[in-house]
Enzyme design. Structure first.
Site, PDB file in Angstrom:
ATOM      1  N   ASN A   1       0.843  -1.202   0.000  1.00 48.31           N
ATOM      2  CA  ASN A   1       0.000   0.000   0.000  1.00 48.31           C
ATOM      3  C   ASN A   1       0.872   1.244   0.000  1.00 48.31           C
ATOM      4  OD1 ASN A   1       0.383   0.962   2.899  1.00 48.31           O
ATOM      5  ND2 ASN A   1      -0.220  -1.175   3.207  1.00 48.31           N
TER       6      ASN A   1
ATOM      7  N   ASP B   1      -4.741  -9.164  13.530  1.00 56.82           N
ATOM      8  CA  ASP B   1      -4.674  -7.747  13.905  1.00 56.82           C
ATOM      9  C   ASP B   1      -3.606  -7.578  15.004  1.00 56.82           C
ATOM     10  OD1 ASP B   1      -5.162  -5.199  15.159  1.00 56.82           O
ATOM     11  OD2 ASP B   1      -7.071  -5.159  14.090  1.00 56.82           O
ATOM     12  N   ILE B   2      -2.512  -6.918  14.652  1.00 56.59           N
ATOM     13  CA  ILE B   2      -1.386  -6.803  15.594  1.00 56.59           C
ATOM     14  C   ILE B   2      -1.788  -5.967  16.814  1.00 56.59           C
ATOM     15  CG2 ILE B   2       1.023  -6.045  15.876  1.00 56.59           C
ATOM     16  CD1 ILE B   2       1.311  -6.385  12.790  1.00 56.59           C
TER      17      ILE B   2
ATOM     18  N   LYS C   1     -13.558   2.694  16.630  1.00 55.11           N
ATOM     19  CA  LYS C   1     -12.370   1.870  16.420  1.00 55.11           C
ATOM     20  C   LYS C   1     -11.575   1.715  17.712  1.00 55.11           C
ATOM     21  CE  LYS C   1     -10.758   1.760  12.201  1.00 55.11           C
ATOM     22  NZ  LYS C   1     -10.120   2.160  10.944  1.00 55.11           N
TER      23      LYS C   1
ATOM     24  N   PHE D   1      -3.843   3.890  15.539  1.00 54.50           N
ATOM     25  CA  PHE D   1      -4.083   4.932  14.547  1.00 54.50           C
ATOM     26  C   PHE D   1      -5.266   4.528  13.671  1.00 54.50           C
ATOM     27  CE2 PHE D   1      -1.150   8.516  13.887  1.00 54.50           C
ATOM     28  CZ  PHE D   1      -0.329   8.338  14.986  1.00 54.50           C
TER      29      PHE D   1
ATOM     30  N   ASP E   1      -4.714  -6.001   5.610  1.00 54.03           N
ATOM     31  CA  ASP E   1      -5.684  -6.848   6.308  1.00 54.03           C
ATOM     32  C   ASP E   1      -5.693  -8.266   5.763  1.00 54.03           C
ATOM     33  OD1 ASP E   1      -6.537  -4.966   8.129  1.00 54.03           O
ATOM     34  OD2 ASP E   1      -7.985  -4.084   6.741  1.00 54.03           O
TER      35      ASP E   1
ATOM     36  N   LYS F   1       7.412 -18.050 -10.217  1.00 53.48           N
ATOM     37  CA  LYS F   1       6.646 -16.949 -10.811  1.00 53.48           C
ATOM     38  C   LYS F   1       5.423 -17.492 -11.578  1.00 53.48           C
ATOM     39  CE  LYS F   1       6.998 -13.110 -14.006  1.00 53.48           C
ATOM     40  NZ  LYS F   1       7.622 -12.624 -15.214  1.00 53.48           N
TER      41      LYS F   1
ATOM     42  N   LYS G   1     -10.811  -1.919  19.146  1.00 55.81           N
ATOM     43  CA  LYS G   1      -9.429  -2.403  19.325  1.00 55.81           C
ATOM     44  C   LYS G   1      -9.057  -2.491  20.808  1.00 55.81           C
ATOM     45  CE  LYS G   1      -8.274  -1.987  14.802  1.00 55.81           C
ATOM     46  NZ  LYS G   1      -7.425  -2.713  13.884  1.00 55.81           N
TER      47      LYS G   1
END
Ligand code: CTP
Length: 429
Positions: free
Chosen positions: A236, A334-335, A369, A355, A305, A315, A373
């Site tokens: 990302n 989820d860390i 959130k 965050f 995710d 390949k 969390k």
């Protein structure tokens, strides 16, 4: 969808150093006496002088006779905007006591480069030239002395030098360490003077109040890379700048900082230990390994995710059918949520900060959130407003309140955030 640290569009903007990006005057109001002793590293002192001034300090240069063999007072005068002092017999001072006047005005005396000979004489309280005289005459409790050693690797490793360094530290000097690498003499090893930017970071850290002293901070930053085959993967656009800025700010504030970084093009902040990882599961593993030692966990990473359910060891080739390969996905753990469920977090020994980058309804989404969390503090930001930029605006959400941090450089916000975390930790005790 992606864990949300909003950052620069990786690869679309040049990676700049956080120092440049911050454009803050961290040394505003500080008066630094920059002392140069003899050494080839004097060429770096010219840039250091500029960097100190750019950070808001005023700089008075004092040079030894040996330093004048390497760089001229003219250069240093032009860069500092002040006449350079080189002699204890300088008649420009009305009382002819440059060593007293210069040292009384200083917020700190920085000797860069500090040669082996200069250290040895300093150790014995020798006062045979202006710079040494000034070091000896400084009010020891109010004017700190910082040393940036610079010498050949054998000279640096010599027991006499190491002994002198230890003794100078117990006499109250702060030794800023050395760099390692290719030396002007052609040898390679420890003893190079730190680079101007590294010294600047150390000086700024030196003046920062130590609100995080004794804390061990573990931070995740950057994107993760989820491999599809040996040449392709999913990642990302996170650059990791916010996480790196927080690592730097926490270290400035006295914390022992470990940064677990996904693939990013940023240099490691001074004094921070960095572990490079690729995938979300590598990141989780690195975090779990170091969790026991941590007292603060800050999750800024944009963790993917999902990962491809299977890794193809060869390949994936196109075939003539024209049908693209079908990728199946598996969910990554989820860390942050995992860490928040640890015993240390539950019994208050580990303070967790998450965050979230949102596109709308920041207050509601961030609060939801935070509760999902199960963390005491969650930092929300609007993704589209900060993507591809060095600046951001934050919303701090805890169980009692929300606090807005207006738009500023990521480093400025990181410094404010570190203070907020320290305050909340103090209150929760
Ligand atoms: N995070 C994490 N591990 C993951 C996913 C997220 O540690 N596998 C952390 C991020 O570092 C961040 C926080 O969780 O601190 C929120 O990430 P975000 O992607 O916004 O949360 P999600 O639960 O994925 O929610 P959304 O549906 O908004 O993507």
């Amino acid at each position: 969808m992606l864990a949300a640290q909003t950052d620069t569009l990786l690869g679309m903007t040049p990676q700049t150093d956080l120092v440049d990006a911050a454009q803050t005057l961290e040394l505003s109001g500080k008066h630094i006496v920059l002392g140069l002793s003899g050494g080839i590293a004097c060429y770096k002192s010219a840039e250091l002088c500029r960097a100190l001034i750019k950070a808001g300090a005023t700089v008075q240069v004092v040079m030894t006779e040996a330093a004048e063999q390497f760089i001229t007072p003219v250069t240093m005068q032009a860069l500092s905007g002040r006449a350079v002092f080189t002699s204890q017999w300088d008649a420009r001072e009305d009382n002819n006591m440059a060593h007293i006047n210069l040292s009384r005005e200083a917020d700190a005396i920085l000797i860069a480069p500090c040669s082996a000979d200069f250290m040895a004489k300093l150790l014995h309280g020798r006062a045979d030239d202006l710079l040494r005289l000034m070091c000896l005459a400084r009010p020891i409790d109010t004017v700190p002395l910082l040393l940036a050693p610079a010498m050949n690797r054998e000279m640096y490793a010599h027991p006499a030098t190491q002994r002198n360094l230890t003794q100078l530290q117990s006499d109250g000097a702060t030794v800023l360490g050395v760099g390692s690498g290719f030396q002007a003499c052609g040898e390679t090893g420890d003893g190079r003077m730190l680079e101007p930017d590294e010294l600047l970071q150390d000086i700024i850290a030196f003046f920062t109040p130590k609100v995080m002293a004794g804390q061990r901070v573990l931070i995740t930053a950057g994107p993760t890379y989820e491999a599809i085959d040996p040449v392709r993967g999913i990642t990302n656009l996170s650059s990791g700048k916010m996480g790196f800025a927080i690592a730097r700010a926490a270290r400035e504030a006295g914390a022992d900082v470990t940064l677990v970084a996904g693939p990013v093009g940023l240099s490691t902040p001074r004094g921070v230990s960095r572990i490079d990882v690729k995938s979300a599961s590598n990141m989780l593993e690195a975090v779990i390994l170091r969790l026991q030692a941590a007292t603060v966990f800050i999750a800024t990473a944009a963790v993917a995710d999902w990962r491809p359910a299977a890794f193809e060891s060869r390949k994936i080739k196109k075939d003539s059918s024209g049908v693209p390969p079908q990728l199946a996905f598996a969910e990554n753990q989820d860390i942050l949520a995992t860490v928040a469920q640890s015993e240390a977090a539950k019994n208050g020994k580990l303070f967790c900060v998450g965050f979230a980058a949102e596109s709308h309804d920041l207050h509601e989404n961030a609060q939801a959130k935070r509760m999902r969390k199960n963390v005491p503090l969650l930092i929300g930001n609007i993704g589209p407003d900060t993507f591809g930029q060095d600046h951001n605006a934050l919303l701090l959400v805890d169980s009692q309140s929300t606090t807005e941090m207006p738009r500023a450089s990521k480093l400025t916000l990181a410094r404010q955030l570190v203070k907020e975390i320290a305050n909340r930790m103090k209150k929760s005790k």
